[in-house]
Design a protein around this motif. Structure first.
Motif, PDB file in Angstrom:
ATOM      1  N   ILE A   1       0.860  -1.189   0.000  1.00  0.00           N
ATOM      2  CA  ILE A   1       0.000   0.000   0.000  1.00  0.00           C
ATOM      3  C   ILE A   1       0.892   1.232   0.000  1.00  0.00           C
ATOM      4  N   VAL A   2       0.785   2.041  -1.061  1.00  0.00           N
ATOM      5  CA  VAL A   2       1.623   3.231  -1.174  1.00  0.00           C
ATOM      6  C   VAL A   2       0.872   4.510  -0.808  1.00  0.00           C
ATOM      7  N   ALA A   3      -0.462   4.437  -0.777  1.00  0.00           N
ATOM      8  CA  ALA A   3      -1.265   5.606  -0.405  1.00  0.00           C
ATOM      9  C   ALA A   3      -2.685   5.147  -0.093  1.00  0.00           C
ATOM     10  N   ARG A   4      -3.403   5.987   0.620  1.00  0.00           N
ATOM     11  CA  ARG A   4      -4.829   5.768   0.863  1.00  0.00           C
ATOM     12  C   ARG A   4      -5.569   7.029   0.444  1.00  0.00           C
ATOM     13  N   MET A   5      -6.696   6.831  -0.206  1.00  0.00           N
ATOM     14  CA  MET A   5      -7.518   7.955  -0.654  1.00  0.00           C
ATOM     15  C   MET A   5      -8.964   7.607  -0.332  1.00  0.00           C
ATOM     16  N   ASN A   6      -9.601   8.416   0.495  1.00  0.00           N
ATOM     17  CA  ASN A   6     -10.941   8.109   0.972  1.00  0.00           C
ATOM     18  C   ASN A   6     -10.921   6.697   1.549  1.00  0.00           C
TER      19      ASN A   6
ATOM     20  N   ARG B   1      -2.248   0.469  -4.385  1.00  0.00           N
ATOM     21  CA  ARG B   1      -1.305  -0.620  -4.149  1.00  0.00           C
ATOM     22  C   ARG B   1      -0.419  -0.827  -5.371  1.00  0.00           C
ATOM     23  N   ILE B   2       0.795  -1.276  -5.109  1.00  0.00           N
ATOM     24  CA  ILE B   2       1.702  -1.674  -6.188  1.00  0.00           C
ATOM     25  C   ILE B   2       2.114  -3.118  -5.953  1.00  0.00           C
ATOM     26  N   ALA B   3       2.457  -3.797  -7.044  1.00  0.00           N
ATOM     27  CA  ALA B   3       2.896  -5.191  -6.911  1.00  0.00           C
ATOM     28  C   ALA B   3       3.776  -5.568  -8.085  1.00  0.00           C
TER      29      ALA B   3
ATOM     30  N   ALA C   1       1.916  -2.809   4.400  1.00  0.00           N
ATOM     31  CA  ALA C   1       2.467  -1.454   4.483  1.00  0.00           C
ATOM     32  C   ALA C   1       3.796  -1.416   3.734  1.00  0.00           C
ATOM     33  N   LEU C   2       4.061  -0.311   3.119  1.00  0.00           N
ATOM     34  CA  LEU C   2       5.348  -0.126   2.434  1.00  0.00           C
ATOM     35  C   LEU C   2       6.420   0.114   3.492  1.00  0.00           C
TER      36      LEU C   2
END
Length: 131
Positions: free
Chosen positions: A23-28, A33-35, A129-130
């Motif tokens: 998870i690189v960010a959360r929005m609302n 996510r990146i993989a 988490a990153l």
């Protein structure tokens, strides 16, 4: 509040696991996510949410299974986006690459239901988490 930008190249370089999203960010109520991707994922479905993919590098294929059992595959390359509609069975695969996904927080990477056992190289997770 974390107001520091995330460099996706650096974030991807911080781990090697495939099909183990970070998870690189959360929005609302959504995770960004990146993989890394390589090999076959599993057939699975997200009953209540669409799944957005952006190919950051390499190639990423998404096999889709219609309600009548027919299958088709969408081949994606760097810069391509694709949305798997909610309720559609799908199976990602890749000869190697990396992706970015938008999913509601808590969405399991192996869906609400899936076919068969989960292979060792596929992480059934709601994201890590990153580091």
């Amino acid at each position: 509040m974390d107001v520091k930008p995330v460099n996706l190249t650096e974030a991807l370089a911080s781990f090697d696991d495939v099909y183990s999203p970070r998870i690189v960010a959360r929005m609302n109520d959504y995770d960004v996510r990146i993989a890394h991707t390589a090999g076959e994922h599993i057939w699975h479905v997200h009953e209540d949410t669409d799944e957005f993919f952006l190919v950051l590098d390499g190639r990423f294929d998404v096999a889709l299974r219609a309600a009548d059992g027919t299958e088709s595959t969408v081949e994606l390359h760097k810069g391509d986006t694709f949305v798997v509609p909610k309720g559609v069975e799908h199976k990602p695969s890749s000869p190697g690459g990396s992706i970015l996904m938008f999913e509601p927080s808590g969405t399991k990477s192996t869906g609400d239901r899936h076919d068969g056992d989960i292979p060792d190289h596929v992480d059934s997770t709601t994201g890590h988490a990153l580091s």
